[in-house]
Design a protein around this motif. Structure first.
Motif, PDB file in Angstrom:
ATOM      1  N   LEU A  39       0.846  -1.202   0.000  1.00  0.00           N
ATOM      2  CA  LEU A  39       0.000   0.000   0.000  1.00  0.00           C
ATOM      3  C   LEU A  39       0.875   1.243   0.000  1.00  0.00           C
ATOM      4  N   ASP A  40       0.535   2.189  -0.865  1.00  0.00           N
ATOM      5  CA  ASP A  40       1.267   3.449  -0.947  1.00  0.00           C
ATOM      6  C   ASP A  40       0.497   4.516  -0.160  1.00  0.00           C
ATOM      7  N   ILE A  41       1.089   5.014   0.936  1.00  0.00           N
ATOM      8  CA  ILE A  41       0.423   6.030   1.772  1.00  0.00           C
ATOM      9  C   ILE A  41       1.271   7.279   1.791  1.00  0.00           C
ATOM     10  N   GLN A  42       0.678   8.387   1.368  1.00  0.00           N
ATOM     11  CA  GLN A  42       1.344   9.679   1.377  1.00  0.00           C
ATOM     12  C   GLN A  42       0.786  10.526   2.534  1.00  0.00           C
ATOM     13  N   LEU A  43       1.632  10.922   3.450  1.00  0.00           N
ATOM     14  CA  LEU A  43       1.239  11.742   4.600  1.00  0.00           C
ATOM     15  C   LEU A  43       1.865  13.119   4.472  1.00  0.00           C
ATOM     16  N   MET A  44       1.011  14.157   4.404  1.00  0.00           N
ATOM     17  CA  MET A  44       1.486  15.526   4.282  1.00  0.00           C
ATOM     18  C   MET A  44       0.826  16.369   5.381  1.00  0.00           C
TER      19      MET A  44
ATOM     20  N   LYS B 106      -3.941   9.118   0.275  1.00  0.00           N
ATOM     21  CA  LYS B 106      -3.375  10.443   0.513  1.00  0.00           C
ATOM     22  C   LYS B 106      -3.991  11.007   1.806  1.00  0.00           C
ATOM     23  N   ILE B 107      -3.074  11.412   2.714  1.00  0.00           N
ATOM     24  CA  ILE B 107      -3.520  12.025   3.974  1.00  0.00           C
ATOM     25  C   ILE B 107      -2.913  13.417   4.047  1.00  0.00           C
ATOM     26  N   MET B 108      -3.813  14.442   4.170  1.00  0.00           N
ATOM     27  CA  MET B 108      -3.332  15.817   4.194  1.00  0.00           C
ATOM     28  C   MET B 108      -3.959  16.573   5.382  1.00  0.00           C
ATOM     29  N   LEU B 109      -3.125  17.360   6.075  1.00  0.00           N
ATOM     30  CA  LEU B 109      -3.596  18.234   7.157  1.00  0.00           C
ATOM     31  C   LEU B 109      -2.976  19.602   6.963  1.00  0.00           C
ATOM     32  N   TRP B 110      -3.800  20.675   7.047  1.00  0.00           N
ATOM     33  CA  TRP B 110      -3.277  22.032   6.927  1.00  0.00           C
ATOM     34  C   TRP B 110      -4.211  23.019   7.647  1.00  0.00           C
ATOM     35  N   ALA B 111      -3.681  24.179   7.964  1.00  0.00           N
ATOM     36  CA  ALA B 111      -4.421  25.245   8.646  1.00  0.00           C
ATOM     37  C   ALA B 111      -4.528  26.443   7.728  1.00  0.00           C
TER      38      ALA B 111
ATOM     39  N   TYR C   6      -8.033  21.819   8.315  1.00  0.00           N
ATOM     40  CA  TYR C   6      -8.642  20.945   7.320  1.00  0.00           C
ATOM     41  C   TYR C   6      -7.944  19.592   7.350  1.00  0.00           C
ATOM     42  N   VAL C   7      -8.723  18.512   7.248  1.00  0.00           N
ATOM     43  CA  VAL C   7      -8.203  17.139   7.212  1.00  0.00           C
ATOM     44  C   VAL C   7      -8.793  16.457   5.974  1.00  0.00           C
ATOM     45  N   LEU C   8      -7.926  15.809   5.196  1.00  0.00           N
ATOM     46  CA  LEU C   8      -8.387  15.112   3.992  1.00  0.00           C
ATOM     47  C   LEU C   8      -7.764  13.722   3.967  1.00  0.00           C
ATOM     48  N   VAL C   9      -8.612  12.678   3.793  1.00  0.00           N
ATOM     49  CA  VAL C   9      -8.149  11.304   3.587  1.00  0.00           C
ATOM     50  C   VAL C   9      -8.807  10.811   2.309  1.00  0.00           C
ATOM     51  N   GLU C  10      -8.005  10.483   1.344  1.00  0.00           N
ATOM     52  CA  GLU C  10      -8.525  10.125   0.015  1.00  0.00           C
ATOM     53  C   GLU C  10      -7.845   8.844  -0.467  1.00  0.00           C
ATOM     54  N   ASP C  11      -8.638   7.882  -1.039  1.00  0.00           N
ATOM     55  CA  ASP C  11      -8.053   6.644  -1.572  1.00  0.00           C
ATOM     56  C   ASP C  11      -8.631   6.362  -2.950  1.00  0.00           C
ATOM     57  N   ASP C  12      -7.952   5.402  -3.670  1.00  0.00           N
ATOM     58  CA  ASP C  12      -8.416   5.023  -5.017  1.00  0.00           C
ATOM     59  C   ASP C  12      -9.024   3.626  -5.009  1.00  0.00           C
ATOM     60  N   GLY C  13      -9.667   3.277  -3.898  1.00  0.00           N
ATOM     61  CA  GLY C  13     -10.231   1.939  -3.752  1.00  0.00           C
ATOM     62  C   GLY C  13     -11.532   1.755  -4.504  1.00  0.00           C
ATOM     63  N   GLU C  14     -12.258   0.697  -4.109  1.00  0.00           N
ATOM     64  CA  GLU C  14     -13.484   0.308  -4.824  1.00  0.00           C
ATOM     65  C   GLU C  14     -14.646   1.274  -4.549  1.00  0.00           C
ATOM     66  N   GLY C  15     -14.593   1.914  -3.396  1.00  0.00           N
ATOM     67  CA  GLY C  15     -15.705   2.816  -3.054  1.00  0.00           C
ATOM     68  C   GLY C  15     -16.972   2.049  -2.675  1.00  0.00           C
ATOM     69  N   PHE C  16     -18.041   2.798  -2.360  1.00  0.00           N
ATOM     70  CA  PHE C  16     -19.306   2.150  -1.985  1.00  0.00           C
ATOM     71  C   PHE C  16     -20.442   3.145  -2.179  1.00  0.00           C
ATOM     72  N   ASN C  17     -21.698   2.647  -2.048  1.00  0.00           N
ATOM     73  CA  ASN C  17     -22.908   3.477  -2.240  1.00  0.00           C
ATOM     74  C   ASN C  17     -23.347   4.044  -0.890  1.00  0.00           C
ATOM     75  N   LEU C  18     -23.243   5.351  -0.732  1.00  0.00           N
ATOM     76  CA  LEU C  18     -23.641   5.982   0.540  1.00  0.00           C
ATOM     77  C   LEU C  18     -25.132   5.870   0.814  1.00  0.00           C
TER      78      LEU C  18
END
Length: 744
Positions: A634-639, A675-680, A686-698
Motif C-alpha cells: 500500500l502506498d500512503i502519502q502523509l502531508m 493520501k492524507i493531508m492536514l493544513w491550517a 482541514y483534514v483530507l483522507v482520500e483513496d483510489d479503492g473500490e468505493g461504496f454506495n452511501l
C-alpha cells in the motif's frame, strides 16, 4: 277765629310794641313827613294783605297735601309701619291693620319681629337690629303671621329717617309676595324635575323628585304617584310620610284595584271622595282625592294622586298646575325607562365585557403559562442535549423543573424491573445540592413508588400528615404536600418524578398537569441517556474486541514470525551458514521494530492521555508505519503542514478519524494509493483522507465501515465532516473545524 286771623293779631301786637319802644317826637313830625309815612303805611298794609292772601292759599294747599298723604299712607296696597330705634311700632296704616288682622292700638304695642311667623322672628329681629348700623335701604323676605287669615310670604323694605338730633325712626313697607314665591317654587320644582329627566335617574328617583315638587307647589296635604303595569297586571303606588324626616315607599298592588282610573285621558282628571281602592289609613287621613292622568305617547302610564280634607279643596288653578306636572312627569318617566333600559343593556354589556376580559386574562395567563412551560421544556431539551451523561441529565431536569413548579424537595427515581436502580435527590437549602443515591433496594420498600408503578398513574396528596393512605409511609416528616408522576418509556414505567413541599395544600391540578407533561419530555431524555450509556458500554466492548483482533492480526503474527525467524537464525549459525545470518538478523530487527510500533499504537488507544505528549505529525507517522508494516504494498502519502498547538480533544478526534479511515482502506477498499493531508488556513484546520479503492454506495450503506464513528468524533469537537464515495471511484473524507474550539 281761624289761624290766619290769629297770626295777624299777633303781628299787630308786635308792631304796636315796636312803635312804643321807638316813639317819634311830635316836633319831628311835619306834614310832609307825615304824609310820606302814611303813604308807606298804606303800601305796607296792602302788601301785608297780599301776603296774607298768599299765605292762606299756601296753607289750604298744605292741608290738601297732608290729606292726600294721609289717604295714600292709609290706603296704600302695601302695609306701612313707622318703627322706633328699639323696634316697636309707632304708626301703622289701614292696609297693615287689615293685612295682619289686628287693631291699630294693639299694633302700637308690638315689636316689629312679632309680625313674623314664630320660626322667622329671630331673623326679623336681627334684621331690625342691623338697620341702625347702615343708612341705605334694606330688604328681608320672611313668612308673616296674620290673625284670622292664612300666613303669607312677604318682603320687608326698610329705610332710616332722622326724627331728632339724637333720634332715629324707620319706615317699613311689607309687601305680600306669596304668589311670586309660589311661582318661584313651582319653577324650581319643575327645574328639579327637568334635572331628574336630564340626569338619567331611575324611575323611582324621578318619581321621588316629582312628589317633592308636588308637595312644594301645591297646597294639598298629600301627594303620590301610581304607575300602571298592564303586562304584569300590577300597579306601583309611590307615596311618602309627611313627618320631619320624610321617607318614601312604593307598594305593589293589583292593577284591577285602579280599574275606575284606567279610562282617564289627557287633560282629564277625577275627584273621588273616600276611594275604596286606596289603603284604609290613607283614606282616613285624606278623605278626598284628586287623580290626574300621566300620559306618555297617548298611553295612560299612571296617575298623580292628591289628598285633601274635602273635595272643595281642589281648586282649578292648582289642578292646572298638577296637569302640567303630570305632563312633565310623563316625559320624565319615559326618559327614565329608556335610561333604565340603556343602563340594563350597559350593565349586561359590562358584565359580558368583564366576563370576556376574565376569559381573555385567563386565556392570556394560560398562554403565558404555556409559553413559559414551552420555554422551560425547550431549555431542558437544550441542556440535556449538551450531555448524555445520565446523572447530569437528571440533575439538569430537577434544576429546570424548579422554574415551573415550586418545591422544597425533588427526586428522580430510575427503576429496573422491581428494583430502584438510581435516585437523584435535590434539596432546596441555603446551598441547594444534589445527592446521587443508588440504593439497589426493592420498590416495595417504598410504598409510594410501588403504588405509582402499580397504578401507572400520578398521585397528589396535599395533606400528608392527615392522610390515612398507607402509601405515605416512608415519606419524610417534613413532607406536607406530595406530587408524584410516573416516567414512561414506551409503555413501561421507567421511573418516577416526585416533588414535595413543607406546607399543606401547595400543589394544584395545574401543577400535576405540568409535571406529567414534564415527565413525558424527561422520559425521552432519560431513555436517550440510558441508551447512550449502554452504547458506550457496547462501544467499549467492541473496542476491546477490535484491540484483541489487532493483537492477533498484527502483534501476534509478528511475534510468531519473529519466533520462526529466530529459530532459523539459530540453525544457520549451527550449520555455519554465516552468509545468511546477517540477512536473517535484519529481518529479526525489522520484525522487532514492527512489534514495538504496533504495541505503541495499541497503548495509545488504551491510554489516550498519551496523545498529549506526542505531536500529531508523529502520531500519524507512527500510524502510517504500523499500517505499512502489515500492508507493504500500500502506498500512503502523509502531508502535514504547519499546524497550531492542538488541545487533547481535537488531536484525539483527528487521530481517530484518520485511524478509522485507514482501517476502512485496508479492510474494505482494496486501494493502492492513499493520501492524507492536514493544513491550517484562515482560522480553520482541514483534514483530507482520500483513496483510489473500490468505493461504496452511501445511499444503501450510510452507516457502514465505521462512518458513524467518524461522524461522532467530528461532532464532539464541533467539526463539519463530509464523506464522498462512489462504487469504482474510491472514497474522499473531508473534515473542517475552527481553531477556536468552541465546544471544548
Amino acid at each position: 277765629m281761624n289761624s290766619n286771623e290769629q297770626k295777624i293779631d299777633q303781628l299787630r301786637l308786635l308792631a304796636e310794641k315796636f312803635l312804643t319802644e321807638h316813639k317819634v317826637s311830635e316836633r319831628d313830625v311835619t306834614s310832609t313827613k307825615l304824609m310820606t309815612l302814611l303813604h308807606e303805611l298804606q303800601v305796607y298794609h296792602v302788601e301785608l294783605q297780599i301776603q296774607n292772601k298768599e299765605l292762606q292759599l299756601a296753607h289750604q294747599a298744605l292741608e290738601a297735601s297732608q290729606q292726600e298723604y294721609s289717604d295714600l299712607f292709609e290706603y296704600a296696597p302695601v302695609s306701612y309701619f313707622v318703627v322706633n330705634s328699639d323696634g316697636f311700632i309707632k304708626q301703622a296704616n289701614l292696609t297693615a291693620v287689615k293685612k295682619f288682622g289686628r287693631e291699630r292700638q294693639s299694633l302700637y304695642q308690638m315689636h316689629v319681629a312679632e309680625l313674623a311667623s314664630p320660626h322667622e322672628r329671630d331673623k326679623v329681629f336681627l334684621y331690625h337690629r342691623n338697620l341702625s348700623k347702615v343708612r341705605v335701604p334694606q330688604q328681608l323676605e320672611a313668612w308673616f303671621e296674620a290673625v284670622g287669615t292664612a300666613s303669607f310670604y312677604g318682603c320687608m323694605e326698610s329705610v332710616a329717617i332722622e326724627t331728632g338730633k339724637y333720634e332715629r325712626s324707620f319706615r317699613i313697607a311689607v309687601t305680600d309676595i306669596t304668589e311670586r314665591k309660589n311661582y318661584e317654587n313651582r319653577i324650581q320644582s319643575l327645574f328639579q324635575l327637568d334635572q331628574a329627566i336630564l340626569s338619567g335617574r331611575s324611575v323611582s328617583d324621578v318619581i321621588t323628585v316629582a312628589i317633592d315638587s308636588l308637595v312644594e307647589i301645591t297646597p294639598y296635604d298629600y301627594a303620590g304617584v301610581v304607575l300602571f303595569h298592564e303586562q304584569a297586571g300590577e300597579a306601583t303606588h309611590y307615596h311618602s310620610t309627611f313627618t320631619k324626616e320624610r321617607e318614601f315607599y312604593h307598594d305593589k298592588e293589583s292593577l284591577a284595584a285602579f280599574k275606575d282610573l284606567t279610562s282617564l285621558q289627557a287633560d282629564d282628571y277625577r275627584t273621588v271622595d273616600k276611594p275604596d281602592f286606596l289603603p284604609e289609613f290613607m283614606v282616613r287621613l285624606y278623605p278626598a282625592h284628586l287623580f290626574v292622568p300621566i300620559i306618555q305617547e297617548d298611553v295612560l302610564k299612571g296617575v298623580i294622586d292628591f289628598g285633601a280634607a274635602t273635595i272643595d279643596d281642589f281648586q282649578l288653578d292648582q289642578i292646572n298646575v298638577a296637569q302640567q306636572i303630570a305632563l312633565e312627569l310623563g316625559i320624565a318617566i319615559y326618559q327614565a325607562e329608556l335610561a333604565e333600559q340603556v343602563q340594563l343593556y350597559a350593565d349586561s354589556l359590562k358584565e359580558l365585557v368583564e366576563e370576556r376580559t376574565v376569559q381573555l386574562e385567563e386565556s392570556q395567563l394560560r398562554e403565558s403559562d404555556q409559553r413559559l412551560f414551552a420555554e422551560v421544556m425547550l431549555s431542558m431539551v437544550k441542556q440535556i442535549n449538551q450531555s448524555l451523561d445520565l446523572q447530569s441529565v437528571m440533575e439538569n431536569m430537577l434544576t429546570t423543573l424548579k422554574r415551573i413548579i415550586s418545591y422544597d424537595d425533588a427526586e428522580i427515581v430510575i427503576m429496573e424491573d422491581n428494583q430502584i436502580d438510581m435516585v437523584i435527590h435535590y434539596k432546596e437549602a441555603a446551598s441547594p445540592q444534589f445527592e446521587d443515591l443508588i440504593p439497589n433496594v426493592a420498590i416495595d420498600n417504598y410504598p409510594i413508588y410501588a403504588e405509582i408503578k402499580k397504578r401507572g398513574k400520578s398521585i397528589l396528596i396535599n395533606d400528608v400528615p392527615h392522610s390515612r393512605s398507607p402509601v405515605t409511609r416512608g415519606l419524610s416528616d417534613e413532607t406536607y404536600a406530595y406530587l408524584g408522576v410516573p416516567i414512561y418509556a414506551d409503555n413501561d414505567i421507567l421511573g418516577v418524578i416526585n416533588v414535595s413541599r413543607f406546607e399543606s395544600g401547595s400543589f394544584s391540578q395545574h401543577d400535576l398537569e405540568h409535571l406529567e407533561a414534564f415527565a413525558e419530555h424527561a422520559s425521552v431524555a432519560i431513555k436517550n441517556a440510558r441508551l447512550y450509556q449502554k452504547a458506550q458500554e457496547l462501544a467499549a466492548l467492541e473496542e476491546r474486541q477490535r484491540l484483541a483482533r489487532d493483537l492477533h492480526d498484527a502483534v501476534s503474527q509478528l511475534i510468531f514470525s519473529l519466533s520462526i525467524t529466530s529459530e532459523s537464525l539459530v540453525r544457520m549459525v549451527e550449520r555455519g551458514q554465516l552468509n545468511k545470518v546477517k540477512e536473517l538478523s535484519e529481518i529479526v530487527r525489522a520484525s522487532a521494530a514492527s512489534v514495538h510500533t504496533e504495541m505503541n499504537m495499541l497503548l495509545l488507544e488504551l491510554h489516550p492521555i498519551g496523545l498529549s505528549k506526542i505531536e500529531l505529525r508523529d502520531l500519524l507517522t507512527q500510524l502510517v508505519n504500523s499500517i505499512l508494516t502489515r500492508y507493504s504494498s500500500l502506498d500512503i502519502q502523509l502531508m502535514v503542514k504547519r499546524l497550531p498547538a492542538l488541545p487533547i480533544g481535537p488531536k484525539n478526534a483527528i487521530f481517530r478519524v484518520v485511524q478509522e479511515a485507514l482501517n476502512n482502506v485496508v479492510k474494505h477498499a482494496r486501494a493502492h494509493h492513499v493520501k492524507i493531508m492536514l493544513w491550517a488556513k484562515e482560522g480553520h484546520i482541514y483534514v483530507l483522507v482520500e483513496d483510489d479503492g473500490e468505493g461504496f454506495n452511501l445511499q444503501t450503506h450510510p452507516q457502514q465501515n465505521g462512518l458513524h464513528i467518524m461522524r461522532e468524533r467530528a461532532t464532539e469537537i464541533g467539526a463539519e465532516i463530509s464523506i464522498e464515495s462512489e462504487v469504482g471511484n474510491g472514497t474522499r473524507i473531508h473534515m473542517t473545524f475552527p481553531t477556536a474550539f468552541p465546544r471544548l
